[in-house]
Scaffold this motif. Structure first.
Motif, PDB file in Angstrom:
ATOM      1  N   ARG A  97      13.458  11.883  21.491  1.00 23.43           N
ATOM      2  CA  ARG A  97      12.640  12.546  20.478  1.00 23.43           C
ATOM      3  C   ARG A  97      13.069  14.002  20.292  1.00 23.43           C
ATOM      4  O   ARG A  97      13.146  14.500  19.169  1.00 23.43           O
ATOM      5  CB  ARG A  97      11.168  12.475  20.866  1.00 23.43           C
ATOM      6  N   LEU A  98      13.347  14.686  21.413  1.00 20.63           N
ATOM      7  CA  LEU A  98      13.749  16.086  21.321  1.00 20.63           C
ATOM      8  C   LEU A  98      15.116  16.235  20.664  1.00 20.63           C
ATOM      9  O   LEU A  98      15.320  17.129  19.833  1.00 20.63           O
ATOM     10  CB  LEU A  98      13.759  16.704  22.726  1.00 20.63           C
ATOM     11  N   LYS A 148      16.458  14.223  18.563  1.00 16.32           N
ATOM     12  CA  LYS A 148      16.281  13.913  17.139  1.00 16.32           C
ATOM     13  C   LYS A 148      15.710  15.111  16.390  1.00 16.32           C
ATOM     14  O   LYS A 148      16.115  15.408  15.261  1.00 16.32           O
ATOM     15  CB  LYS A 148      15.355  12.711  16.988  1.00 16.32           C
ATOM     16  N   LYS A 149      14.806  15.856  17.037  1.00 17.18           N
ATOM     17  CA  LYS A 149      14.152  16.971  16.354  1.00 17.18           C
ATOM     18  C   LYS A 149      14.994  18.242  16.383  1.00 17.18           C
ATOM     19  O   LYS A 149      15.028  18.998  15.414  1.00 17.18           O
ATOM     20  CB  LYS A 149      12.793  17.241  17.010  1.00 17.18           C
ATOM     21  N   ILE A 201       9.136   8.266  18.268  1.00 18.85           N
ATOM     22  CA  ILE A 201       7.954   9.016  17.865  1.00 18.85           C
ATOM     23  C   ILE A 201       6.720   8.310  18.371  1.00 18.85           C
ATOM     24  O   ILE A 201       6.746   7.142  18.732  1.00 18.85           O
ATOM     25  CB  ILE A 201       7.856   9.158  16.320  1.00 18.85           C
ATOM     26  N   ASN A 258       5.850  11.380  11.003  1.00 12.83           N
ATOM     27  CA  ASN A 258       6.251  12.689  11.494  1.00 12.83           C
ATOM     28  C   ASN A 258       6.294  12.678  13.013  1.00 12.83           C
ATOM     29  O   ASN A 258       5.377  12.195  13.670  1.00 12.83           O
ATOM     30  CB  ASN A 258       5.262  13.770  11.026  1.00 12.83           C
ATOM     31  N   ASP A 259       7.362  13.208  13.580  1.00 11.68           N
ATOM     32  CA  ASP A 259       7.484  13.302  15.024  1.00 11.68           C
ATOM     33  C   ASP A 259       6.779  14.576  15.466  1.00 11.68           C
ATOM     34  O   ASP A 259       7.375  15.650  15.518  1.00 11.68           O
ATOM     35  CB  ASP A 259       8.964  13.333  15.393  1.00 11.68           C
ATOM     36  N   ASP A 260       5.495  14.471  15.788  1.00 12.16           N
ATOM     37  CA  ASP A 260       4.674  15.637  16.080  1.00 12.16           C
ATOM     38  C   ASP A 260       4.930  16.106  17.505  1.00 12.16           C
ATOM     39  O   ASP A 260       4.485  15.477  18.466  1.00 12.16           O
ATOM     40  CB  ASP A 260       3.188  15.327  15.882  1.00 12.16           C
TER      41      ASP A 260
END
Length: 443
Positions: free
Chosen positions: A124-125, A127-128, A404, A420-422
């Motif tokens: 996730r990180l 990707k963001k 996500i 959204n990947d919050d």
């Protein structure tokens, strides 16, 4: 009247929106950047749990600036050390600390020999944050010690004594190179233990005391209602006294004691009273009489903030820490690897007039409650869509739930997913105990 009705509807809508917003929160991730801002470390949590069977892995990512690195590399290491002297006493290259565990790895460029599949948080990180984010992963061994801090005196400065963990990421030519402060990140983390699944037996003990020229003995029996307690929980001490002697029992004293065994070059034990109940309730107890009563004691750090050398959980400010949890040991572990071993007992003491006192000690475990297990990862949206509508061709638009967190609701053949990947980034900062100063290593 119409205006009041509209106002009530608006208030209800605002309350509903606030409720939805509060129920839908992102994942909190801690971050800290080097002083020059060229590398930033991201970590999902600061506390890593020892489940006895395994320990939570230390996983995160490092965001780098490739133009700044040039031909240099980025390394990460985890160090567990026992500091047994004040930092200002370190002279001539001698430090009052003993390294208990050290692990290192090369983060950038990625070493093929150390590569492993990224965890869900790392995916996730990356990707963001983009392609310049590189993962790191450490698995602590079973003999890794728990984080314990010895409470400093009000005027002490520098790092407090105890066992602490540090995660460091830095830029260098080689792994053995001494890091520069400007391009390194130091994070204080801690290893904690939670309650075992099978607590020990109920503690109980009794003692009989004979006195000279007395027709009978004085018998004391004490027990706790259970063998394991959580921080902040009251301890019920059941006391039964049978006085067949010619002595008078004046009062009873119940003390909760913390025993810290320092395992360094030699073993030393320190005792500290963390809760004392001195009462005459039900006393004096005359000869040839009995008494049965339950007393309650609650050991709390809030009542012991002035006691130097008291063992605490980790290196946190008072609002976040507590008395050190009991050390849960496997028989195969060596004490020298643990640094500090913490135990607790309840001592029940009868104060006898014109005679020697009678006492028993009951050991117990003080720990944190085990948090609820994390739910299993959700199915990918593509799988859910296929289950709802096998003929659907919308798989390409689906989002992988391994990257996500999403809330999916299956109603009337529809899937609602949060696209959204919050992730909520929070600056990694940790304060010291009151009365001490803070430096880079404590953030």
């Amino acid at each position: 009247m119409a205006t009041n009705g509209n106002q009530q509807v608006t208030d209800a809508q605002e309350h509903e929106d606030q409720t939805k917003s509060a129920s839908k929160q992102g994942t909190r991730v801690f971050k800290k950047s080097s002083p020059n801002g060229k590398i930033t470390c991201y970590l999902g949590k600061r506390d890593f749990v020892d489940h006895i069977t395994h320990i939570d892995p230390i996983d995160g990512v490092v965001l780098i600036d490739p133009d700044y690195l040039k031909d240099r590399k980025v390394y990460a290491h985890v160090l567990a050390a026992f500091r047994y002297g004040r930092e200002d006493l370190d002279v001539l290259g001698l430090t009052f600390r003993k390294d208990l565990y050290l692990a290192s790895m090369q983060v950038y460029p990625a070493d093929a020999a150390q590569q492993r599949p990224p965890t869900r948080l790392q995916e996730r990180l990356i990707k963001k944050l983009g392609a310049n984010a590189y993962p790191f992963y450490f698995q602590l061994p079973s003999y890794a010690p728990a984080s314990v801090t010895l409470q400093p005196a009000p005027g002490d400065t520098g790092k407090p004594c105890g066992v602490d963990y540090e995660l460091k990421t830095y830029v260098g030519e080689t792994m053995e190179e001494k890091p520069h402060k400007r391009n390194s990140v130091r994070l204080a983390i801690r290893k904690v233990m939670y309650a075992p699944e099978h607590p020990g037996p109920q503690p109980s003990d009794d003692v009989t005391k004979d006195f000279m020229m007395s027709p009978g003995p004085l018998h004391l029996e004490a027990s706790l209602d259970k063998g394991m307690y959580y921080h902040g929980e009251s301890i019920a001490v059941n006391v039964q006294v049978t006085n067949n002697s010619n002595k008078t029992v004046k009062k009873i004293k119940i003390t909760v004691r913390q025993l810290a065994e320092i395992c360094l070059f030699y073993n030393a034990s320190y005792k500290c009273n963390v809760e004392v109940k001195d009462t005459e309730d039900g006393f004096p107890l005359a000869p040839c009489s009995t008494m049965s009563k339950v007393y309650y004691v609650t050991p709390l750090l809030a009542n012991n903030t002035d006691k130097r050398g008291l063992a605490l959980d980790g290196k946190l400010k008072h609002e976040d820490t507590n008395l050190a949890s009991s050390t849960i040991m496997n028989e195969s572990l060596q004490k020298e690897n643990l640094g500090i071993i913490v135990k607790y007992t309840v001592k029940v003491r009868l104060i006898v007039a014109y005679g020697s006192d009678v006492s028993v000690e009951l050991p117990f475990t003080l720990t944190h409650p085990k948090p609820p297990e994390s739910p299993p990862p959700s199915r990918p949206v593509s799988v859910a869509l296929h289950a709802v509508n096998p003929d659907s061709n919308q798989h390409a638009a689906a989002v992988d739930t391994n990257l996500i967190e999403l809330d999916a609701t299956f109603e009337e053949g529809q899937v609602y997913a949060d696209q959204n990947d919050d992730i909520i980034f929070e600056d990694f900062a940790r304060l010291r105990l009151q009365g001490t100063e803070c430096d880079d290593a404590d953030a």
